[in-house]
Design a protein around this motif. Structure first.
Motif, PDB file in Angstrom:
ATOM      1  N   GLU A  46       0.841  -1.200   0.000  1.00 16.64           N
ATOM      2  CA  GLU A  46       0.000   0.000   0.000  1.00 16.64           C
ATOM      3  C   GLU A  46       0.868   1.239   0.000  1.00 16.64           C
ATOM      4  O   GLU A  46       1.793   1.360   0.821  1.00 16.64           O
ATOM      5  CB  GLU A  46      -0.898  -0.010   1.241  1.00 16.64           C
ATOM      6  N   TYR A  61       3.022  13.500  -2.396  1.00 17.01           N
ATOM      7  CA  TYR A  61       1.714  12.864  -2.424  1.00 17.01           C
ATOM      8  C   TYR A  61       1.553  12.042  -1.151  1.00 17.01           C
ATOM      9  O   TYR A  61       2.521  11.499  -0.623  1.00 17.01           O
ATOM     10  CB  TYR A  61       1.575  11.938  -3.633  1.00 17.01           C
ATOM     11  N   TYR A  62       0.309  11.946  -0.676  1.00 17.98           N
ATOM     12  CA  TYR A  62       0.009  11.177   0.525  1.00 17.98           C
ATOM     13  C   TYR A  62      -1.255  10.358   0.330  1.00 17.98           C
ATOM     14  O   TYR A  62      -2.209  10.801  -0.316  1.00 17.98           O
ATOM     15  CB  TYR A  62      -0.200  12.101   1.730  1.00 17.98           C
ATOM     16  N   ALA A  63      -1.269   9.202   0.955  1.00 18.84           N
ATOM     17  CA  ALA A  63      -2.498   8.433   1.031  1.00 18.84           C
ATOM     18  C   ALA A  63      -3.467   9.152   1.968  1.00 18.84           C
ATOM     19  O   ALA A  63      -3.044   9.785   2.941  1.00 18.84           O
ATOM     20  CB  ALA A  63      -2.206   7.028   1.550  1.00 18.84           C
ATOM     21  N   ASN A  64      -4.749   9.047   1.688  1.00 15.69           N
ATOM     22  CA  ASN A  64      -5.745   9.718   2.530  1.00 15.69           C
ATOM     23  C   ASN A  64      -5.644   9.277   3.992  1.00 15.69           C
ATOM     24  O   ASN A  64      -5.893  10.067   4.905  1.00 15.69           O
ATOM     25  CB  ASN A  64      -7.147   9.440   2.003  1.00 15.69           C
ATOM     26  N   SER A  65      -5.265   8.033   4.199  1.00 13.83           N
ATOM     27  CA  SER A  65      -5.230   7.490   5.558  1.00 13.83           C
ATOM     28  C   SER A  65      -4.128   8.099   6.429  1.00 13.83           C
ATOM     29  O   SER A  65      -4.171   7.962   7.656  1.00 13.83           O
ATOM     30  CB  SER A  65      -5.044   5.975   5.505  1.00 13.83           C
ATOM     31  N   LYS A  67      -2.760  11.465   5.635  1.00 13.14           N
ATOM     32  CA  LYS A  67      -2.693  12.920   5.464  1.00 13.14           C
ATOM     33  C   LYS A  67      -2.898  13.631   6.798  1.00 13.14           C
ATOM     34  O   LYS A  67      -3.774  13.294   7.574  1.00 13.14           O
ATOM     35  CB  LYS A  67      -3.762  13.381   4.481  1.00 13.14           C
ATOM     36  N   TYR A 108       1.087   5.998  -6.558  1.00 11.13           N
ATOM     37  CA  TYR A 108       0.614   5.039  -5.567  1.00 11.13           C
ATOM     38  C   TYR A 108       0.734   3.595  -6.036  1.00 11.13           C
ATOM     39  O   TYR A 108       0.348   2.670  -5.318  1.00 11.13           O
ATOM     40  CB  TYR A 108      -0.837   5.340  -5.192  1.00 11.13           C
TER      41      TYR A 108
END
Length: 126
Positions: A46, A61-65, A67, A108
């Protein structure tokens, strides 16, 4: 070829912080994207965060989980990338991997990176 070595993993209680480091060597000039991924056995890798190693652009960039809790950054030495992890949760428990590549795809997607480190374990207890 790029060699990647992660460090900084460990065990913390929920709400705590850790900083992971990824040190790169080899053909780092061309492979100027760095990503952090995490994976538990039996599941797909992931994406957590990614950064383009160009201080003029500062693209991240970041995963929503993650941020607002995790921050990816470049060290003074261009070959080092950090992942500052704050407000850790038990669900953040994973093996964390550093990746490098030219990003010939989505940030991602693990397939967009050509090189991987061995990983460092992060365990968050409740």
């Amino acid at each position: 070829q790029v060699q990647l070595v992660e460090s900084g993993g460990g065990s913390v209680q929920a709400g705590g912080s850790l900083r992971l480091s990824c040190e790169a060597s080899g053909d780092t000039y061309r492979n100027n994207w760095r990503g952090w991924f995490r994976q538990v056995p039996g599941k797909e890798r992931e994406a957590v965060a990614s950064i383009y190693l160009d201080t003029r652009n500062g693209i991240t960039y970041y995963a929503n989980s993650v941020k607002g809790r995790f921050t990816i950054s470049q060290g003074n030495a261009k070959n080092t990338v950090y992942l500052q992890m704050n407000s850790l949760k038990p669900e953040d428990t994973n093996m964390y991997y550093c990746a490098a590549g030219v990003l010939d795809g989505s940030w991602y997607s693990a397939r967009s990176y050509g090189y991987w480190g061995q990983g460092t374990q992060v365990t968050v207890s409740s």
